[in-house]
Design an enzyme around this catalytic site. Structure first.
Site, PDB file in Angstrom:
ATOM      1  N   SER A   1      60.738  30.891  64.102  1.00 33.17           N
ATOM      2  CA  SER A   1      59.655  30.174  63.810  1.00 33.17           C
ATOM      3  C   SER A   1      59.937  28.891  64.918  1.00 33.17           C
ATOM      4  CB  SER A   1      59.218  29.698  62.731  1.00 33.17           C
ATOM      5  OG  SER A   1      58.569  30.733  62.250  1.00 33.17           O
TER       6      SER A   1
ATOM      7  N   LYS B   1      56.663  19.135  61.560  1.00 32.96           N
ATOM      8  CA  LYS B   1      55.842  20.335  61.122  1.00 32.96           C
ATOM      9  C   LYS B   1      55.286  20.228  59.624  1.00 32.96           C
ATOM     10  CE  LYS B   1      56.862  25.668  60.375  1.00 32.96           C
ATOM     11  NZ  LYS B   1      57.568  26.448  60.742  1.00 32.96           N
TER      12      LYS B   1
ATOM     13  N   SER C   1      55.958  30.233  63.181  1.00 34.91           N
ATOM     14  CA  SER C   1      54.791  29.444  62.632  1.00 34.91           C
ATOM     15  C   SER C   1      54.892  28.041  63.112  1.00 34.91           C
ATOM     16  CB  SER C   1      55.354  29.539  61.258  1.00 34.91           C
ATOM     17  OG  SER C   1      56.375  28.893  60.953  1.00 34.91           O
TER      18      SER C   1
HETATM   19  N1  GLN Z   1      57.269  35.128  62.222  1.00 37.44           N
HETATM   20  C1  GLN Z   1      58.282  35.175  61.104  1.00 37.44           C
HETATM   21  C2  GLN Z   1      57.562  35.385  59.865  1.00 37.44           C
HETATM   22  O1  GLN Z   1      56.212  35.654  59.802  1.00 37.44           O
HETATM   23  C3  GLN Z   1      59.117  34.043  61.051  1.00 37.44           C
HETATM   24  C4  GLN Z   1      58.481  32.978  60.436  1.00 37.44           C
HETATM   25  C5  GLN Z   1      59.537  31.504  60.339  1.00 37.44           C
HETATM   26  O2  GLN Z   1      60.442  31.683  61.159  1.00 37.44           O
HETATM   27  N2  GLN Z   1      59.100  30.545  59.468  1.00 37.44           N
HETATM   28  O3  GLN Z   1      58.163  35.558  58.436  1.00 37.44           O
END
Ligand code: GLN
Length: 486
Positions: free
Chosen positions: A178, A79, A154
């Site tokens: 994420s 990532k 994400s």
């Molecule tokens: N979807 C969640 C957010 O927008 C989690 C994001 C993540 O785990 N990096 O914060």
């Protein structure tokens, strides 16, 4: 040879038996990337030259010494918020488009030391804020199972790269779901370790008390292999836990007969898609067939989870993102003469709207007079949620629940409605708030052929239990091998 859908442990066997080479596998991977990347867009930057060199080096090592580790010569994607020397680490943001870190993240250094071949950096929501990979400055990633749908986020690029056969496995990060949510959406396995299990050194910070790095892979065993490599204490991350790292792979293939599996009532709420409930019900009955006792439990503070998460995560983000000031590194608005103009115009130009929304929410929640009402309250809820889990794990080995309330949604479906987007984390964020480990694994498909995931949770540093239960469930759930029709 077509090796792009093989697991890490299958590749390991072929390499060990001398039936293929790392160079062959890596070249095949890049051919696959050339064939599908235009449609899926999993990657922001590829590292082809360096990958081929690493593959050749692995092959040389193997000629000299047969006893290499399981990741040696295996192609892995990262990532794009894990720092890598020699290649930009963009975080999906215009801000860091050209930022080349001066060091490797500890997790990356450990992968390299284990001989892994790093293929490239995967697409993600900007600064990991999102659940669909649609907020990336570098364009959207598409779900390999249905190109009109999101891969989740994400870590969407890390998940789609595995699902589309563009890497053997990948690393992502999980602050509020994420890793697990995109794994569920892409029909693969994703593991979020206990907070502190993996060093965060060189992971670009989003919400420092929630962030964890973890693997996304084709099966549970591969996740175990990767976790054993990246886990462990690191003197450069004082929150990393100073305990020895077990060989998690040993937990694969063991029975869970006699285990107690908690099914939290609060995870079966109104609005959850019936296909998700049906798939999770099937997982529960499979657990029973495996000899586990499944019992309903209560995690009464679950319903405050999203509210608490969306105060704490933006609050920490607003503080972490203060470093992007246009001075030290990253984007700088050109031609500014006044310091305040420099800050203002740099940040206005280079952050996307979701990131700006989080900075504003977080700054507000931390501001004098509101801190008590928001941040402090959210922290108190966090403690209550931790206690819920402590109580549950006093009588359960693992907890089983849906990973997401719905199957993968359409591109654009939730982009105008942040609240709907935030709700896709409703079952994932509690594990981050409590700091416990969780894993999502595939548990079937909708009638339209979209992948569905089921989540297992365990107590602190019980990744071994998590892997043992997930591997048993994965084996018993398995019916047919499906691949995305790319
Ligand atoms: N979807 C969640 C957010 O927008 C989690 C994001 C993540 O785990 N990096 O914060």
């Amino acid at each position: 040879m077509e090796s792009h859908y093989l697991t890490v442990h299958e590749l390991e066997e072929l390499l060990r038996a001398g039936e293929t080479t790392s160079l062959e596998i890596t070249e095949a991977m890049f051919r696959r990337i050339d064939a599908v990347e235009e449609r899926v867009h999993s990657y922001i930057n590829l590292m082809k030259e360096r990958a081929l060199e690493a593959a050749e080096a692995s092959d040389r090592r193997r000629r000299d010494d047969a006893a290499l580790g399981p990741l040696d010569g295996v192609p892995i994607a990262l990532k794009d918020l894990l720092c890598t020397t020699g290649t930009p680490t963009t975080c999906g943001s215009r801000f860091l488009e050209r930022f080349v870190p001066p060091y490797d993240a500890t997790a990356v250094a450990k992968l390299r030391a284990a001989g892994a071949v790093i293929l490239g950096k995967t697409n993600m929501d900007e600064f990991a804020m999102g659940s669909s990979t649609e907020t990336s400055y570098f364009g959207v990633t598409r779900n390999p199972w249905d190109l009109e749908r999101v891969p989740g986020g994400s870590s969407g690029g890390s998940a789609s790269a595995v699902a589309a056969g563009e890497c053997a496995a990948s690393l992502g990060s999980d602050t509020g779901g994420s890793i697990r949510q995109p794994a569920a959406f892409c029909g693969i396995v994703g593991l979020k370790p206990t907070y502190g299990r993996v060093s965060r050194y060189g992971l670009v910070a989003f919400a420092s008390s929630l962030d964890q790095i973890g693997p996304l892979a084709r099966d549970v065993e591969d996740c175990a292999i990767l976790l054993s490599v990246i886990a462990g204490h690191d003197e450069r991350d004082s929150t990393s836990f100073p305990a020895p790292v077990p060989d998690y792979r040993d937990c694969v293939g063991r029975s869970i007969k006699g285990w107690t599996v908690g099914i939290p009532r609060e995870y079966f709420i109104e609005g959850i898609d019936p296909a998700v409930t049906a798939a999770v019900d099937r997982a529960v009955s499979v657990m029973k067939d495996l000899g586990a006792e499944c019992r309903e439990i209560s995690l009464p503070h679950t319903r405050y989870g999203i509210a608490a998460y969306y105060v704490i995560a933006p609050a920490e983000a607003s503080s972490n993102l203060a470093r992007y000031d246009g001075i030290r590194y990253g984007f700088r608005s050109p031609g500014e003469r006044e310091l305040l103009d420099l800050y203002r115009n740099t940040r206005a130009a280079a952050f996307g709207s979701e990131v700006k929304r989080r900075i504003m929410i977080g700054t507000y929640a931390l501001s004098s007079g509101y801190y008590e009402a928001y941040y402090k309250k959210a922290s108190q809820i966090r403690t209550l949620m931790k206690r819920d889990f402590d109580k549950a794990f006093a009588s359960c080995d693992v907890i089983l629940a849906p990973t997401t309330p719905t199957p993968p949604f359409k591109l654009g479906e939730k982009t105008d409605d942040p609240l709907q987007m935030y709700l896709s984390d409703v079952f994932a964020a509690p594990a981050n708030l409590a700091g416990i480990p969780g894993i999502s694994l595939p548990c079937g498909f909708t009638a339209d052929g979209l992948p569905l995931g089921v989540q297992l949770l365990a107590g602190y540093f019980e990744e071994g239990k998590l892997i043992q239960a997930a591997a048993a469930l994965e084996k018993a759930l398995f019916t047919e091998q499906r691949r995305p029709a790319l």
